[in-house]
Design an enzyme around this catalytic site. Structure first.
Site, PDB file in Angstrom:
ATOM      1  N   ASP A  80      -5.276  -3.606  -3.616  1.00  0.00           N
ATOM      2  CA  ASP A  80      -6.121  -3.454  -2.436  1.00  0.00           C
ATOM      3  C   ASP A  80      -6.086  -1.992  -1.993  1.00  0.00           C
ATOM      4  O   ASP A  80      -5.009  -1.440  -1.754  1.00  0.00           O
ATOM      5  CB  ASP A  80      -5.603  -4.353  -1.311  1.00  0.00           C
ATOM      6  CG  ASP A  80      -6.583  -4.496  -0.154  1.00  0.00           C
ATOM      7  OD1 ASP A  80      -7.288  -3.505   0.153  1.00  0.00           O
ATOM      8  OD2 ASP A  80      -6.643  -5.583   0.441  1.00  0.00           O
ATOM      9  N   ASN A 124       6.590 -11.495  -1.478  1.00  0.00           N
ATOM     10  CA  ASN A 124       5.991 -10.280  -0.944  1.00  0.00           C
ATOM     11  C   ASN A 124       6.639  -9.062  -1.596  1.00  0.00           C
ATOM     12  O   ASN A 124       7.866  -8.936  -1.617  1.00  0.00           O
ATOM     13  CB  ASN A 124       6.188 -10.230   0.574  1.00  0.00           C
ATOM     14  CG  ASN A 124       5.320  -9.166   1.227  1.00  0.00           C
ATOM     15  OD1 ASN A 124       5.170  -8.052   0.731  1.00  0.00           O
ATOM     16  ND2 ASN A 124       4.740  -9.508   2.375  1.00  0.00           N
TER      17      ASN A 124
END
Length: 215
Positions: A118, A96
């Site tokens: 995104d 992550n």
């Protein structure tokens, strides 16, 4: 985008610890030992299926690259490309991006690539955008003095937001293109998304932003 589950992905990744580095927190500050040279290290946050990072590594053998992707079902495509190409200057991380300071020491990274991230268009999701100030701070922590962010997107709203975020954080804009494929920019490596969007005639936005010197 709905991700297709690939139940074999984890096993495939574990079979290639020399390409997808396991336990990267143990390598913090030692990445040049992994690459066995002192070349600059550039990372792509959100590597996806790996077309961009593989292309960059092939184009620039004097630079070390690390592709970072959270989803196992996606990173296996990048792993497959890397396994085929056998590029010594490219590694992958299945982690992550919020935790980059756990994996890289201050001053260890020279450049961060953000490609078609995104957009998280809803205001309540602003903190998830990779150009939000907390991510900019994380990137600055692991980068060399005057390190750079190179950013591409097809999303006008995210691009405008990001330019504002860069400016408010104090980054210096080195390059801005509102239509990359109609500009005179040379050496562009396209991502899978970029190819898809550009074929539809969609505009591609690109920016290069540099952190101010701390010296």
């Amino acid at each position: 985008m709905r991700l297709r589950n690939k139940p074999w992905a984890n096993e495939y990744i574990q079979q290639h610890p020399n390409l997808v580095i396991p336990n990267p927190e143990e390598v913090k500050g030692k990445w040049n030992e992994i690459f066995q040279n002192e070349n600059p290290i550039h990372i792509e946050v959100g590597t996806g299926k790996g077309q961009f990072i593989v292309g960059m590594a092939k184009q620039n053998p004097h630079i070390n690259y690390i592709g970072i992707e959270l989803y196992q079902s996606v990173i296996v495509s990048a792993l497959s490309k890397l396994e085929e190409e056998q590029l010594p200057n490219l590694k992958l991380l299945n982690v992550n991006a919020k935790n980059l300071t756990d994996y890289f020491a201050p001053g260890e990274i020279g450049r961060v690539y953000l490609n078609f991230s995104d957009p998280w268009p809803k205001n309540r999701h602003e903190k998830r955008r990779l150009t939000y100030k907390t991510f900019l701070s994380t990137f600055e922590t692991i980068m060399v003095d005057e390190g750079e962010i190179h950013f591409k997107t097809d999303n006008q709203g995210l691009f405008e937001y990001s330019l504002k975020s860069f400016s408010e954080y104090g980054l210096l804009l080195k390059f801005v293109s509102l239509d990359l494929h109609k500009s005179d920019f040379e050496g562009n490596i396209m991502t899978e998304y970029e190819e898809k969007f550009s074929k539809k005639g969609q505009r591609i936005y690109r920016a290069e932003a540099k952190y101010p010197s701390k010296k």
